[in-house]
Scaffold this motif. Sequence first.
Motif, short mmCIF file in Angstrom:
data_model
loop_
_atom_site.label_atom_id
_atom_site.label_comp_id
_atom_site.label_asym_id
_atom_site.label_seq_id
_atom_site.Cartn_x
_atom_site.Cartn_y
_atom_site.Cartn_z
N TYR A 147 -5.42 -14.26 -19.32
CA TYR A 147 -5.87 -13.16 -18.46
C TYR A 147 -7.22 -12.66 -18.93
N GLN A 148 -7.39 -12.55 -20.24
CA GLN A 148 -8.64 -12.05 -20.80
C GLN A 148 -9.82 -12.95 -20.41
N GLN A 149 -9.59 -14.27 -20.44
CA GLN A 149 -10.64 -15.20 -20.08
C GLN A 149 -11.00 -15.08 -18.60
N ALA A 150 -10.00 -14.97 -17.74
CA ALA A 150 -10.25 -14.79 -16.31
C ALA A 150 -11.04 -13.49 -16.08
N HIS A 151 -10.68 -12.45 -16.80
CA HIS A 151 -11.39 -11.17 -16.70
C HIS A 151 -12.86 -11.35 -17.09
N LYS A 152 -13.11 -12.06 -18.17
CA LYS A 152 -14.48 -12.29 -18.63
C LYS A 152 -15.27 -13.13 -17.62
N TYR A 153 -14.62 -14.10 -16.99
CA TYR A 153 -15.28 -14.88 -15.95
C TYR A 153 -15.72 -13.96 -14.81
N GLU A 154 -14.82 -13.11 -14.35
CA GLU A 154 -15.10 -12.24 -13.22
C GLU A 154 -16.18 -11.21 -13.54
N LEU A 189 -4.37 -12.11 -4.90
CA LEU A 189 -3.95 -12.58 -6.21
C LEU A 189 -4.38 -11.59 -7.28
N SER A 190 -3.57 -11.46 -8.31
CA SER A 190 -3.97 -10.65 -9.47
C SER A 190 -4.77 -11.54 -10.42
N GLN A 191 -5.44 -10.91 -11.36
CA GLN A 191 -6.16 -11.70 -12.37
C GLN A 191 -5.18 -12.55 -13.17
N GLN A 192 -4.01 -12.00 -13.44
CA GLN A 192 -3.01 -12.74 -14.20
C GLN A 192 -2.58 -14.00 -13.44
N GLN A 193 -2.39 -13.86 -12.13
CA GLN A 193 -1.98 -15.01 -11.32
C GLN A 193 -3.07 -16.07 -11.30
N LEU A 194 -4.32 -15.65 -11.10
CA LEU A 194 -5.42 -16.60 -11.11
C LEU A 194 -5.51 -17.30 -12.46
#
Length: 149
Positions: free
Chosen positions: A58-65, A45-50
């Motif tokens: 997407y930015q929030q998922a990136h910050k989580y990771e 999965l891409s970050q965008q998909q997650l």
Amino acid sequence: MTTTQAASVAAGGLSSDDEGSLQRASMVDHHVGARIRERRTMLGLSQQQLAKMIGVTYQQAHKYERGLNRISAGRLFEIAQVLDVPVAFFFEGLHGTGEAQPVSQRQRMFLELARNFALIDNDKHQEALSQMARALAAQSQAANRDRDD
């Protein structure tokens, strides 16, 4: 708490105990984020998909990771469901001190293999690679059995 510590906290400062707790929490946040990234990658999965699957940007998922933003219990539960793992998966490898165990070379290779496999967009090529892996694994198991006999 000493008077100095109480005054520091009242003034918006942190005691050394609080700073230590924050550092450990930050290490845990980074570990949980790394485990999310690892599982997402394994699933291709891409970050965008997650992000879309859990209803964040997407930015929030990136910050989580990256461990930059903390994840609430409800959100972590939702991420676990989307990634099809128990919540405890995200904490595996942590010591009581909040320090993560180092990733082994074998684990790095596995993640790289999963990432590259997910990037193959040809189903026939994916199946061929999968068959090759099965054949190599069967050959290794047979060689191990021969050595044990």
